[in-house]
Design an enzyme around this catalytic site. Structure first.
Site, short mmCIF file in Angstrom:
data_model
loop_
_atom_site.label_atom_id
_atom_site.label_comp_id
_atom_site.label_asym_id
_atom_site.label_seq_id
_atom_site.Cartn_x
_atom_site.Cartn_y
_atom_site.Cartn_z
N HIS A 96 0.88 -1.18 0.00
CA HIS A 96 0.00 0.00 0.00
C HIS A 96 0.92 1.23 0.00
CE1 HIS A 96 -2.62 3.02 1.91
NE2 HIS A 96 -3.63 2.27 1.53
N ASP A 152 3.71 -3.90 8.17
CA ASP A 152 2.45 -3.18 8.01
C ASP A 152 1.32 -4.17 8.33
OD1 ASP A 152 0.04 -2.25 7.03
OD2 ASP A 152 0.88 -1.44 5.17
N GLN A 182 -3.96 -4.74 7.38
CA GLN A 182 -4.97 -5.74 7.00
C GLN A 182 -4.87 -7.02 7.82
OE1 GLN A 182 -7.45 -5.01 5.19
NE2 GLN A 182 -6.77 -3.20 4.08
N LYS A 238 -9.93 -0.22 10.98
CA LYS A 238 -10.15 -1.47 10.21
C LYS A 238 -10.47 -2.64 11.15
CE LYS A 238 -6.87 -0.13 6.60
NZ LYS A 238 -7.68 0.36 5.50
N CYS A 268 -4.89 2.42 -3.53
CA CYS A 268 -3.64 2.98 -2.98
C CYS A 268 -2.49 1.99 -3.12
CB CYS A 268 -3.80 3.42 -1.52
SG CYS A 268 -5.15 4.55 -1.27
N1 C6P Z 1 -6.07 0.49 3.05
C1 C6P Z 1 -7.95 0.05 1.61
O1 C6P Z 1 -9.07 0.28 1.15
P1 C6P Z 1 -4.59 4.06 6.99
O2 C6P Z 1 -5.23 4.80 5.86
O3 C6P Z 1 -3.35 4.76 7.47
O4 C6P Z 1 -5.53 3.69 8.07
O5 C6P Z 1 -4.11 2.65 6.38
C2 C6P Z 1 -3.19 2.61 5.34
C3 C6P Z 1 -2.95 1.22 4.87
C4 C6P Z 1 -1.70 0.66 5.01
N2 C6P Z 1 -1.44 -0.60 4.65
C5 C6P Z 1 -2.39 -1.39 4.12
C6 C6P Z 1 -2.05 -2.80 3.77
C7 C6P Z 1 -3.68 -0.90 3.94
O6 C6P Z 1 -4.62 -1.69 3.43
C8 C6P Z 1 -3.97 0.45 4.31
C9 C6P Z 1 -5.35 1.04 4.09
C10 C6P Z 1 -7.43 0.87 2.75
O7 C6P Z 1 -7.25 -0.86 1.16
C11 C6P Z 1 -7.62 2.33 2.52
S1 C6P Z 1 -6.62 2.95 1.19
#
Ligand code: C6P
Length: 406
Positions: free
Chosen positions: A122, A197, A200, A223, A363
């Site tokens: 991401h 990271d 997920q 999430k 993203c």
């Molecule tokens: N993915 C998706 O629809 P934030 O925005 O900081 O809470 O998370 C960022 C992020 C980082 N790593 C991974 C693997 C992610 O999936 C995400 C967030 C969402 O896939 C929103 S773009």
């Protein structure tokens, strides 16, 4: 027995209608829905305990601080950190990664060093390291994927001799579960610092930072059934101790004179300014909720729904599934292409039937460029997803095909 109908009762929004149709929410990887307990915890805080934390000596302030700091212990236990000093509250995964970039990376990465990440990341776990490499004249090495959407084994060699390794435990597009334990061991053996990271993965399965052996782990509360604005960065204490603050201001200081300032102890050194108190208390309640369900049950449920989605989507002519074929190799999501129809059109027509999925590059543009596709459609699941919702998705896709003559 995992009773999904009973669990759904806890999520008021799942009783809502969208455009007169019952909501079929298949976008939990973007953000999860919230159980009533979490929503109530936030409003109860404002109704009964609202005060700033770690400041006032009055009883209300002390109570707010107690509730807030209790969550740090819940997060510590949830991810099996050694101490609450290793848990820094952040807004989300993105902020956590940037904290590592500015607090650790700027100090430790030098010209010529190598940073390793993967093509499936991401942007939040890619752009910070790309920019760090650019700022420090370091090299960014990217591990590729195979035809199944898994990291290429032989490319893990890139970790040897690297200074920093950043990898997701689960891809938000491929769904791939990476062997982060192995990757962090390779990093350790090579003297590199590792960041996982967990955006997920933490909402999907048991997380044990000691077992994984990572130096940092980042995740987002929103999430995992918690309110927006919550998240955490886990960092090994000895690494955090040697790190520079990312934000300066209140709470993170020990002493300030006109000439100089000294820093507070861990973890407050990294938490400048007034935090999202009510939401963090909501995060604590979300953790309690997930623990009550049992993270092994959550994993099993998501895998079960994913297996069903893979099967049903596989039966639709013109659907091409992206990523591993087996549900046990995936977090709870499936991205796909529908022949001759742009993903935005897929999502728009499904929305007419009350079905919420995500379309776009999610993203993860480097991954979509690597796959040579502009965008994809993605259905993602959580503790409350039921198989009938997958059936609704399949019926919806048949309608999309009809509209587009696909
Ligand atoms: N993915 C998706 O629809 P934030 O925005 O900081 O809470 O998370 C960022 C992020 C980082 N790593 C991974 C693997 C992610 O999936 C995400 C967030 C969402 O896939 C929103 S773009």
């Amino acid at each position: 027995m995992y009773d999904v109908e009973k669990i759904r009762q806890d999520f008021p929004i799942l009783r809502e209608k969208v455009g007169g149709k019952p909501l079929v929410y298949l976008d939990s990887a973007a953000t999860s829905q919230k159980p009533k307990e979490v929503i109530d915890a936030v409003s109860n805080f404002y109704l009964k305990s609202n005060a700033n934390v770690a400041r006032g000596l009055h009883r209300l302030g002390e109570e707010a601080t107690r509730q807030y700091e209790e969550v740090r212990f819940k997060v510590k236990d949830f991810i099996n950190a050694r101490s609450e000093r290793e848990v820094l509250f952040t807004k989300n995964t993105t902020e956590a990664a940037n904290m590592v970039l500015y607090g650790w990376g700027m100090k430790n990465i030098k010209e010529g060093d190598r940073i390793v990440t993967t093509i499936m990341e991401h942007h939040s776990n890619f752009v910070p390291w790309q920019q760090l490499a650019r700022m420090k004249k370091a090299k960014l090495d990217v591990i590729d994927i195979d035809a199944d959407g898994k990291l290429k084994e032989d490319e893990l060699e890139k970790i040897m001799g690297a200074k920093f390794v950043a990898v997701s435990a689960a891809s938000n597009v491929l769904g791939t579960l990476n062997d982060v334990k192995k990757i962090c061991k390779l990093a350790r053996d090579s003297g590199a610092v590792s960041l996982v990271d967990g955006a997920q993965s933490v909402p999907s399965m048991k997380t044990d930072v000691r077992d994984i052996g990572c130096d940092f782990l980042a995740f987002s509360g929103h999430k995992m059934l918690a309110p927006f604005g919550t998240g955490a960065l886990y960092g090994k204490e000895e690494i955090l101790q040697a790190m520079d603050p990312f934000l300066y201001g209140s709470e993170m200081i020990h002493k300030v004179t006109v000439e100089e300032s000294t820093w507070n102890d861990l973890p407050h050194r990294f938490e400048a300014g007034t935090p999202v108190v009510a939401e963090t208390i909501g995060l604590g309640v979300a953790i309690d909720y997930m623990k009550k369900l049992g993270m092994d049950n959550v994993k099993r449920h998501k895998e079960d729904v994913t297996a069903y989605a893979l099967k049903r989507l596989g039966e639709v002519n013109g659907v091409k599934i992206i990523g591993p074929k087996n549900a046990h190799e995936r977090a709870g999501l499936v991205a796909f292409e529908l022949e001759k129809v742009h993903p935005h059109d897929v999502a728009a027509i499904l929305d007419d039937s009350g079905i919420a999925i995500r379309s776009g590059h999610h993203c993860a543009m480097p991954l979509h460029l690597r796959l040579d596709i502009p965008a994809s459609s993605r259905a993602s699941f959580h503790v409350y997803t039921k198989k009938e919702e997958i059936d609704a998705l399949i019926t919806g896709l048949e309608k999309v095909k009809m509209v587009f003559g696909a």
